[in-house]
Write an enzyme that holds these catalytic residues in place. Structure first.
Site, mmCIF file in Angstrom:
data_model
loop_
_atom_site.group_PDB
_atom_site.id
_atom_site.type_symbol
_atom_site.label_atom_id
_atom_site.label_comp_id
_atom_site.label_asym_id
_atom_site.label_seq_id
_atom_site.Cartn_x
_atom_site.Cartn_y
_atom_site.Cartn_z
ATOM 1 N N TYR A 68 31.596 38.325 32.707
ATOM 2 C CA TYR A 68 32.068 36.973 32.986
ATOM 3 C C TYR A 68 33.200 36.584 32.039
ATOM 4 O O TYR A 68 33.149 36.904 30.844
ATOM 5 C CB TYR A 68 30.938 35.960 32.784
ATOM 6 C CG TYR A 68 29.912 35.921 33.882
ATOM 7 C CD1 TYR A 68 30.142 35.191 35.043
ATOM 8 C CD2 TYR A 68 28.706 36.581 33.743
ATOM 9 C CE1 TYR A 68 29.178 35.130 36.037
ATOM 10 C CE2 TYR A 68 27.740 36.528 34.736
ATOM 11 C CZ TYR A 68 27.981 35.795 35.885
ATOM 12 O OH TYR A 68 27.034 35.735 36.869
ATOM 13 N N TYR B 178 24.897 43.481 36.137
ATOM 14 C CA TYR B 178 24.956 43.497 34.668
ATOM 15 C C TYR B 178 23.555 43.294 34.097
ATOM 16 O O TYR B 178 22.680 42.719 34.733
ATOM 17 C CB TYR B 178 25.923 42.428 34.139
ATOM 18 C CG TYR B 178 25.581 41.014 34.545
ATOM 19 C CD1 TYR B 178 24.657 40.259 33.821
ATOM 20 C CD2 TYR B 178 26.187 40.427 35.645
ATOM 21 C CE1 TYR B 178 24.345 38.968 34.195
ATOM 22 C CE2 TYR B 178 25.881 39.131 36.031
ATOM 23 C CZ TYR B 178 24.953 38.409 35.299
ATOM 24 O OH TYR B 178 24.639 37.130 35.686
ATOM 25 N N HIS C 296 27.675 32.866 42.346
ATOM 26 C CA HIS C 296 27.083 31.531 42.248
ATOM 27 C C HIS C 296 27.817 30.589 43.197
ATOM 28 O O HIS C 296 29.049 30.625 43.279
ATOM 29 C CB HIS C 296 27.202 30.995 40.823
ATOM 30 C CG HIS C 296 26.451 31.801 39.806
ATOM 31 N ND1 HIS C 296 25.178 31.489 39.418
ATOM 32 C CD2 HIS C 296 26.798 32.912 39.105
ATOM 33 C CE1 HIS C 296 24.757 32.365 38.496
ATOM 34 N NE2 HIS C 296 25.734 33.246 38.295
ATOM 35 N N HIS D 201 26.018 39.252 42.393
ATOM 36 C CA HIS D 201 25.809 37.928 42.982
ATOM 37 C C HIS D 201 26.993 37.028 42.721
ATOM 38 O O HIS D 201 27.753 37.215 41.760
ATOM 39 C CB HIS D 201 24.539 37.271 42.428
ATOM 40 C CG HIS D 201 24.600 36.998 40.952
ATOM 41 N ND1 HIS D 201 24.319 37.967 40.020
ATOM 42 C CD2 HIS D 201 24.924 35.880 40.255
ATOM 43 C CE1 HIS D 201 24.460 37.449 38.810
ATOM 44 N NE2 HIS D 201 24.837 36.190 38.918
ATOM 45 N N ARG E 111 20.818 42.011 36.691
ATOM 46 C CA ARG E 111 21.083 41.112 37.800
ATOM 47 C C ARG E 111 21.725 41.882 38.938
ATOM 48 O O ARG E 111 22.689 42.623 38.714
ATOM 49 C CB ARG E 111 22.043 39.986 37.389
ATOM 50 C CG ARG E 111 21.546 38.949 36.412
ATOM 51 C CD ARG E 111 20.272 38.232 36.781
ATOM 52 N NE ARG E 111 20.037 37.897 38.181
ATOM 53 C CZ ARG E 111 20.550 36.853 38.831
ATOM 54 N NH1 ARG E 111 21.371 36.034 38.240
ATOM 55 N NH2 ARG E 111 20.234 36.623 40.092
#
Lengths: 239, 206
Positions: free
Chosen positions: A105, A144, A159, A157, A154
């Site tokens: 991120y 990740y 959000h 995905h 995870r």
């Protein structure tokens, strides 16, 4: 003013789910107080096209250096925002954020080994059209690791944040990708009690919406709470 | 023959996670990308009424500040009118009544500037005391939490507010009352939100 249908609390994740460890200290212990909706709940903010720019829904170009592109699988995410009555939710704001193709991120608090991509910011926003339709271009995010159990990962995905027309409809969720084996292993996915509800979060590969030789497409429809129409009232709209 | 009703099910919620800022407040995540981020100016320059500041902290079950919260505020203007097409009455130009605020990563403190809302109509001809609707998301919160902020100096209106009176336990009503102080002559309301324990803030299922 017409109210929204009661939220099905058994369909959403419970506040406390011990396998998602962070929820243990952040979940209210007392029951939420059930509230008959008033103007405060039925209304919500209105956004317009002057609030955002056309490029904001294109993560393939909204943070790139001239002539460059982000690394990763180029995808289109598209679909409709509907309500529980299957009516389109037009002119509503949809915002997304995600990791890059390495699972990293762009956030000052993320220190994962996966590399930052100088050509990828990781956020986008758009308004649905008059039929509730929206689309984004982006790259497929990477999986990740995260510190829950010691080896949790995870699934890929995105959000998603959606408004609707009333503050009661406000929703944040996550979109997953069809076929990802990590979905079934994820403690955050598993906060949702019903597999049929999880299924609604899995975007489907949509070959008809691909751009040949350019981008693969995934379809993701979003359903917000529906609105009760006032019965026994002489109105065409909503009945 | 019985058939299935033709309703769709609502998309289930998932936590906003620790990196909610990327999507909803990217400047706080550490980068500039949009012409303007949404929700930084709740009332706009033309709003009438008392200019106030609201501040607080969100506290978890261990008594620690939650440092990765995002809150959204939704409120009426000083005349009690919401900026929404189905509401009768106009708001001042530039008044949206909606805002977004994040907590400081080091301290967990949050705050926003706005105007104090007026009393809004309630159900069945009742009147609601002035209040700001708040919605709270964060890592570890699986479904956004709705609550309401009321004002300490509106004791008379609060006493008859139909929502406050719905709360069976009188001592819990106090969790929704923001405390007023003056700072350099400007009213500042303090509203700490407790996610757990005996003084847990009242949250609403709306």
């Amino acid at each position: 003013m017409d109210e929204f249908y009661a939220r099905d609390r058994r369909w959403h994740p419970p506040a406390r789910h011990p396998d998602y460890k962070t929820s243990v200290t952040r979940s209210p212990n007392y029951a939420a107080i059930s509230l008959d909706q008033t103007v405060s709940e039925i209304t919500g903010p209105v956004f317009g096209h002057t609030d955002i720019d056309a490029i904001d829904n294109d993560l393939l170009s909204n943070f790139t250096r001239p002539g460059e592109h982000p690394v990763g699988e180029r995808i289109i995410v598209h679909g409709r925002v509907l309500d529980e009555n299957a009516r389109p939710v037009p002119n509503t704001l949809v915002e997304i954020w995600q990791a890059n193709a390495s699972g990293r991120y762009r956030h000052k608090k993320d220190s994962y080994l996966g590399a930052l991509d100088p050509n990828f910011g990781g956020c986008g926003r758009t308004m649905t059209d008059d039929q509730g339709y929206y689309f984004f271009r982006t790259v497929k995010p990477g999986a990740y690791p995260w510190r829950n159990w010691v080896n949790d990962w995870r699934p890929a995905h995105i959000h998603v944040s959606v408004f609707g027309s009333g503050f009661t409809q406000r929703l944040i969720t996550q979109m997953y990708f069809e076929g990802d084996p990590l979905i079934a292993k994820c403690p955050i996915v598993a906060t949702i009690p019903d597999p049929a509800a999880v299924d609604l979060l899995i975007a489907r590969l949509d070959m008809n919406a691909t751009v040949p030789l350019d981008s693969i497409a995934y379809r993701f429809d979003i359903v917000l709470r529906g609105r009760r129409s006032t019965l026994f009232e002489n109105r065409l709209e909503g009945n | 023959m019985t058939g299935k009703l033709p309703y769709l099910k609502e998309t289930p919620s998932q936590t906003a996670g620790p990196y909610v800022h990327i999507g909803l407040a990217p400047g706080a995540a550490g980068f500039e990308i949009y012409r303007s981020e949404l929700g930084w100016d709740i009332a706009g320059p033309n709003a009438k009424g008392e200019r106030i500041r609201v501040e607080g902290i969100v506290i978890d079950g261990t008594g620690s500040p939650v440092k990765d919260v995002l809150l959204e505020a939704w409120q009426a203007n000083a005349a009690g009118v919401y900026a929404h097409p189905e509401v009768a009455g106009a708001v001042e130009e530039g008044f949206r009544g909606w805002g977004r605020v994040i907590t400081d990563f080091a301290t967990g403190e949050w705050g926003f500037d706005t105007v104090k809302p007026g009393a809004a109509p309630g159900r069945n001809g009742q009147v609601q005391a002035p209040h700001i609707n708040l919605w709270i998301v964060a890592r570890g919160i699986n479904l956004g939490l709705h609550t309401r902020l009321y004002f300490e100096d509106e004791a008379e209106a609060n006493a008859t507010d139909p929502v406050l009176n719905l709360i069976e336990w009188e001592r819990r009503r106090a969790t929704l009352i923001a405390k007023r102080t003056l700072r350099d002559g400007k009213p500042v309301y303090r509203f700490d939100i407790r996610l757990q324990d005996g003084d847990e803030t009242v949250f609403f299922d709306i």
